[in-house]
Design a protein around this motif. Structure first.
Motif, PDB file in Angstrom:
ATOM      1  N   HIS A 163       0.849  -1.198   0.000  1.00 38.83           N
ATOM      2  CA  HIS A 163       0.000   0.000   0.000  1.00 38.83           C
ATOM      3  C   HIS A 163       0.884   1.247   0.000  1.00 38.83           C
ATOM      4  CE1 HIS A 163      -2.851   3.030   1.303  1.00 38.83           C
ATOM      5  NE2 HIS A 163      -3.807   2.171   0.959  1.00 38.83           N
ATOM      6  N   PRO A 164       0.569   2.237  -0.832  1.00 35.98           N
ATOM      7  CA  PRO A 164       1.404   3.454  -0.881  1.00 35.98           C
ATOM      8  C   PRO A 164       1.579   4.133   0.482  1.00 35.98           C
ATOM      9  CG  PRO A 164      -0.168   3.448  -2.697  1.00 35.98           C
ATOM     10  CD  PRO A 164      -0.510   2.278  -1.814  1.00 35.98           C
ATOM     11  N   ALA A 165       0.560   4.098   1.319  1.00 37.41           N
ATOM     12  CA  ALA A 165       0.679   4.720   2.644  1.00 37.41           C
ATOM     13  C   ALA A 165       1.693   3.977   3.506  1.00 37.41           C
ATOM     14  CB  ALA A 165      -0.677   4.764   3.341  1.00 37.41           C
ATOM     15  N   ALA A 166       1.735   2.659   3.367  1.00 38.90           N
ATOM     16  CA  ALA A 166       2.692   1.862   4.141  1.00 38.90           C
ATOM     17  C   ALA A 166       4.110   2.208   3.725  1.00 38.90           C
ATOM     18  CB  ALA A 166       2.423   0.373   3.957  1.00 38.90           C
ATOM     19  N   LYS A 167       4.343   2.332   2.430  1.00 40.67           N
ATOM     20  CA  LYS A 167       5.682   2.687   1.937  1.00 40.67           C
ATOM     21  C   LYS A 167       6.093   4.065   2.441  1.00 40.67           C
ATOM     22  CE  LYS A 167       5.562  -0.036  -2.309  1.00 40.67           C
ATOM     23  NZ  LYS A 167       6.610  -0.992  -2.124  1.00 40.67           N
ATOM     24  N   ALA A 168       5.176   5.028   2.371  1.00 43.35           N
ATOM     25  CA  ALA A 168       5.489   6.392   2.824  1.00 43.35           C
ATOM     26  C   ALA A 168       5.778   6.412   4.324  1.00 43.35           C
ATOM     27  CB  ALA A 168       4.332   7.332   2.482  1.00 43.35           C
ATOM     28  N   TYR A 169       4.973   5.710   5.092  1.00 43.75           N
ATOM     29  CA  TYR A 169       5.147   5.630   6.542  1.00 43.75           C
ATOM     30  C   TYR A 169       6.512   5.033   6.886  1.00 43.75           C
ATOM     31  CZ  TYR A 169       4.440   3.543  11.214  1.00 43.75           C
ATOM     32  OH  TYR A 169       4.565   3.148  12.512  1.00 43.75           O
ATOM     33  N   LYS A 170       6.809   3.898   6.272  1.00 41.50           N
ATOM     34  CA  LYS A 170       8.058   3.196   6.540  1.00 41.50           C
ATOM     35  C   LYS A 170       9.261   4.045   6.132  1.00 41.50           C
ATOM     36  CE  LYS A 170       9.342  -0.195   3.988  1.00 41.50           C
ATOM     37  NZ  LYS A 170       9.605  -1.409   3.260  1.00 41.50           N
TER      38      LYS A 170
ATOM     39  N   GLY B 298      13.811  -2.277   5.136  1.00 40.35           N
ATOM     40  CA  GLY B 298      13.263  -0.924   5.180  1.00 40.35           C
ATOM     41  C   GLY B 298      12.886  -0.404   6.545  1.00 40.35           C
ATOM     42  N   ASN B 299      13.288  -1.116   7.602  1.00 39.79           N
ATOM     43  CA  ASN B 299      12.917  -0.699   8.960  1.00 39.79           C
ATOM     44  C   ASN B 299      14.124  -0.610   9.877  1.00 39.79           C
ATOM     45  OD1 ASN B 299       9.878  -1.009   8.754  1.00 39.79           O
ATOM     46  ND2 ASN B 299      10.593  -3.026   8.125  1.00 39.79           N
ATOM     47  N   LEU B 300      13.974   0.220  10.877  1.00 40.94           N
ATOM     48  CA  LEU B 300      14.908   0.228  11.992  1.00 40.94           C
ATOM     49  C   LEU B 300      14.249  -0.508  13.141  1.00 40.94           C
ATOM     50  CD1 LEU B 300      16.163   3.907  11.803  1.00 40.94           C
ATOM     51  CD2 LEU B 300      17.285   1.845  10.942  1.00 40.94           C
ATOM     52  N   VAL B 301      15.042  -1.286  13.861  1.00 37.13           N
ATOM     53  CA  VAL B 301      14.565  -2.085  14.987  1.00 37.13           C
ATOM     54  C   VAL B 301      15.395  -1.702  16.206  1.00 37.13           C
ATOM     55  CG1 VAL B 301      14.408  -4.418  15.927  1.00 37.13           C
ATOM     56  CG2 VAL B 301      13.898  -4.014  13.504  1.00 37.13           C
ATOM     57  N   GLN B 302      14.709  -1.366  17.287  1.00 34.84           N
ATOM     58  CA  GLN B 302      15.408  -1.063  18.537  1.00 34.84           C
ATOM     59  C   GLN B 302      15.389  -2.298  19.416  1.00 34.84           C
ATOM     60  OE1 GLN B 302      15.324   2.862  20.526  1.00 34.84           O
ATOM     61  NE2 GLN B 302      14.055   1.813  22.034  1.00 34.84           N
ATOM     62  N   ILE B 303      16.546  -2.588  20.001  1.00 38.86           N
ATOM     63  CA  ILE B 303      16.602  -3.628  21.025  1.00 38.86           C
ATOM     64  C   ILE B 303      16.860  -2.918  22.351  1.00 38.86           C
ATOM     65  CG2 ILE B 303      17.250  -5.519  19.503  1.00 38.86           C
ATOM     66  CD1 ILE B 303      20.180  -5.140  20.383  1.00 38.86           C
ATOM     67  N   ALA B 304      16.287  -3.453  23.419  1.00 38.22           N
ATOM     68  CA  ALA B 304      16.394  -2.782  24.707  1.00 38.22           C
ATOM     69  C   ALA B 304      16.500  -3.778  25.848  1.00 38.22           C
ATOM     70  CB  ALA B 304      15.171  -1.889  24.935  1.00 38.22           C
ATOM     71  N   THR B 305      17.233  -3.378  26.868  1.00 36.20           N
ATOM     72  CA  THR B 305      17.373  -4.138  28.097  1.00 36.20           C
ATOM     73  C   THR B 305      17.013  -3.229  29.249  1.00 36.20           C
ATOM     74  OG1 THR B 305      19.182  -5.447  27.223  1.00 36.20           O
ATOM     75  CG2 THR B 305      18.970  -5.377  29.607  1.00 36.20           C
TER      76      THR B 305
END
Length: 129
Positions: free
Chosen positions: A61-68, A120-127
């Motif tokens: 979906h175009p909105a998903a691409k823009a959001y990401k 296409g995403n950044l992922v945060q890992i946390a402790t």
């Protein structure tokens, strides 16, 4: 009320499954064709196979691409995962070739790091202590 599923938009489901399962260590739970090349593709933590599922959702979906794209450009993680030790996970994933945009750092009461999921995403890992 409980969270049973959340999603992350990905540009390539096969590549995403490889990264989230083979690299990060999640386990494939569902893989169901839903038309065209799209699949209902979820992964779970091996520590809680009946727990919350992560849907690797196509970003068609175009909105998903823009959001990401906007989140990635601004350095904002699309999702966060808990780990026992951010520094150890950073070392393990770095050895596998994972690119981090934020090295382990203390952020108040938690340690965090941010990685690129190659889809296409950044992922945060946390402790948390």
């Amino acid at each position: 009320m409980r969270i049973n599923m959340t999603s992350v938009f990905v540009d390539d489901q096969a590549k995403a499954l490889s990264f989230y399962a083979d690299t990060l260590g999640f386990v494939k739970k569902h893989d169901v064709p839903v038309g065209g090349e799209a699949r209902w593709l979820t992964v779970v933590s091996p520590e809680n196979p009946e727990g919350t599922e992560l849907l690797l959702e196509p970003d068609m979906h175009p909105a998903a691409k823009a959001y990401k794209t906007a989140l990635f450009a601004d350095g904002i993680p699309a999702v966060q995962f808990a780990v026992d030790d951010v520094k150890a996970e950073f070392e393990r994933l770095s050895a596998l070739g994972v690119r981090f945009t934020v090295d382990p750092m203390e952020a108040g009461p938690v340690w965090v790091a941010v990685l690129d999921d190659t889809c296409g995403n950044l992922v945060q890992i946390a402790t948390q202590p």
